[in-house]
Design a protein around this motif. Structure first.
Motif, PDB file in Angstrom:
ATOM      1  N   ILE A  25      31.433  33.816  50.939  1.00  0.00           N
ATOM      2  CA  ILE A  25      33.326  34.166  50.877  1.00  0.00           C
ATOM      3  C   ILE A  25      33.392  34.514  52.523  1.00  0.00           C
ATOM      4  O   ILE A  25      34.910  34.042  52.787  1.00  0.00           O
ATOM      5  CB  ILE A  25      34.077  34.854  49.565  1.00  0.00           C
ATOM      6  N   ALA A  26      32.372  35.482  52.374  1.00  0.00           N
ATOM      7  CA  ALA A  26      33.127  36.197  53.779  1.00  0.00           C
ATOM      8  C   ALA A  26      32.731  35.118  54.843  1.00  0.00           C
ATOM      9  O   ALA A  26      33.637  35.384  55.799  1.00  0.00           O
ATOM     10  CB  ALA A  26      31.719  36.916  54.490  1.00  0.00           C
ATOM     11  N   LYS A  27      31.764  33.567  54.763  1.00  0.00           N
ATOM     12  CA  LYS A  27      32.055  32.808  55.212  1.00  0.00           C
ATOM     13  C   LYS A  27      33.131  32.162  55.979  1.00  0.00           C
ATOM     14  O   LYS A  27      33.622  31.217  57.051  1.00  0.00           O
ATOM     15  CB  LYS A  27      30.597  32.045  55.207  1.00  0.00           C
ATOM     16  N   GLN A  28      33.855  31.342  54.238  1.00  0.00           N
ATOM     17  CA  GLN A  28      34.841  31.225  54.620  1.00  0.00           C
ATOM     18  C   GLN A  28      35.968  31.905  55.115  1.00  0.00           C
ATOM     19  O   GLN A  28      36.822  30.791  55.488  1.00  0.00           O
ATOM     20  CB  GLN A  28      34.406  30.344  53.408  1.00  0.00           C
ATOM     21  N   LEU A  29      36.038  33.066  54.798  1.00  0.00           N
ATOM     22  CA  LEU A  29      36.728  33.252  55.245  1.00  0.00           C
ATOM     23  C   LEU A  29      37.218  33.836  56.583  1.00  0.00           C
ATOM     24  O   LEU A  29      38.037  34.774  57.130  1.00  0.00           O
ATOM     25  CB  LEU A  29      37.908  34.808  54.274  1.00  0.00           C
ATOM     26  N   GLN A  30      35.776  34.248  56.901  1.00  0.00           N
ATOM     27  CA  GLN A  30      36.103  34.804  58.194  1.00  0.00           C
ATOM     28  C   GLN A  30      36.012  36.182  58.492  1.00  0.00           C
ATOM     29  O   GLN A  30      37.012  36.589  59.012  1.00  0.00           O
ATOM     30  CB  GLN A  30      36.639  33.860  59.159  1.00  0.00           C
ATOM     31  N   GLN A  68      43.380  38.076  47.182  1.00  0.00           N
ATOM     32  CA  GLN A  68      43.094  36.727  45.915  1.00  0.00           C
ATOM     33  C   GLN A  68      42.673  35.754  46.560  1.00  0.00           C
ATOM     34  O   GLN A  68      41.767  35.719  45.723  1.00  0.00           O
ATOM     35  CB  GLN A  68      44.529  36.382  45.825  1.00  0.00           C
ATOM     36  N   GLN A  69      42.221  35.170  47.840  1.00  0.00           N
ATOM     37  CA  GLN A  69      41.053  34.025  47.448  1.00  0.00           C
ATOM     38  C   GLN A  69      40.095  34.976  47.905  1.00  0.00           C
ATOM     39  O   GLN A  69      39.026  33.895  46.709  1.00  0.00           O
ATOM     40  CB  GLN A  69      41.154  34.020  49.703  1.00  0.00           C
ATOM     41  N   ALA A  70      39.262  35.697  47.838  1.00  0.00           N
ATOM     42  CA  ALA A  70      37.991  36.510  47.422  1.00  0.00           C
ATOM     43  C   ALA A  70      37.865  36.575  46.125  1.00  0.00           C
ATOM     44  O   ALA A  70      36.736  36.031  46.180  1.00  0.00           O
ATOM     45  CB  ALA A  70      37.495  37.626  48.413  1.00  0.00           C
ATOM     46  N   VAL A  71      38.923  37.007  45.129  1.00  0.00           N
ATOM     47  CA  VAL A  71      38.579  37.340  44.052  1.00  0.00           C
ATOM     48  C   VAL A  71      38.479  35.727  43.516  1.00  0.00           C
ATOM     49  O   VAL A  71      37.503  35.289  42.316  1.00  0.00           O
ATOM     50  CB  VAL A  71      39.483  38.387  43.502  1.00  0.00           C
ATOM     51  N   GLU A  72      39.656  34.415  43.825  1.00  0.00           N
ATOM     52  CA  GLU A  72      39.424  32.942  43.372  1.00  0.00           C
ATOM     53  C   GLU A  72      38.018  32.492  43.749  1.00  0.00           C
ATOM     54  O   GLU A  72      37.668  32.167  42.849  1.00  0.00           O
ATOM     55  CB  GLU A  72      40.550  31.887  43.938  1.00  0.00           C
TER      56      GLU A  72
END
Length: 196
Positions: A177-182, A162-166
């Motif tokens: 997105i990958a950096k932010q979500l690690q 859900q975070q990635a989609v948002e």
């Protein structure tokens, strides 16, 4: 002396042309190798994404099959349980009944308990929670008034998908997105592919 010097310069020039040709062919080989590697990477990415979609479809089909089987097993177990109770009542009608302290229902002393596997109960509970959350969300959207239920929903942590989609809806790239979500870039790309 000048003839020797001219001959040496001519030979050096020929050698330099020879080395330039060799370097050019090596550079062309490296470019071809690079193109082949890029093509292989694209093919591998496509193959992995196809494999993962097939696995996802297979898992969904398996889950549906298990749910269908578990429903039929539950029904047959319930029927067997009721038949056992009927047989016990017919065999010994003079058994004493006692009140159950939990739900106030009566049950026989030697009556077997009916157990449902934990995974079936957990799946049913999660589905029930999801449907309740969806109905609460529909009620909130129709009334357009914030309630305690919507505040509780807002405080729930979002899953990684859900975070990635948002974040993708906000216009961020897969790398950001990958950096932010690690998480790995490829993992985020696959998540976004499966969401669409």
């Amino acid at each position: 002396m000048t003839i020797i010097l001219i001959a040496v310069l001519f030979i050096l020039q020929l050698l330099s042309f020879y080395f330039l040709i060799i370097l050019n062919t090596k550079l062309a080989k490296f470019k071809d190798l690079e193109k082949k590697q890029e093509r292989l990477m694209r093919e591998m990415d496509d193959t992995i994404s196809v494999y993962l979609t097939e696995m996802k479809d297979e898992n969904d089909r398996l889950i549906q099959e298990l749910q269908r089987v578990s429903k039929s097993e539950t029904q047959t177990n319930a029927v067997k349980h009721e038949e056992q109770i009927e047989r016990q009542k017919e065999q010994s009608p003079s058994l004493t009944k006692e009140e159950s302290p939990v739900d106030g229902s009566t049950r026989l002393d030697n009556e077997p308990r009916f157990y449902v596997p934990k995974n079936i109960v957990a799946n049913a509970y999660s589905r029930q929670q999801q449907t309740e959350a969806k109905t609460e969300a529909k009620v909130v959207h129709s009334s357009q008034q914030p309630t305690n239920a919507t505040k509780k929903e807002e405080t729930k942590p979002l899953t990684i998908e859900q975070q990635a989609v948002e974040l993708a809806k906000q216009g961020k790239t897969a790398e950001e997105i990958a950096k932010q979500l690690q998480k790995g870039k490829t993992e985020i790309e696959l998540l976004l592919k499966f969401q669409h």
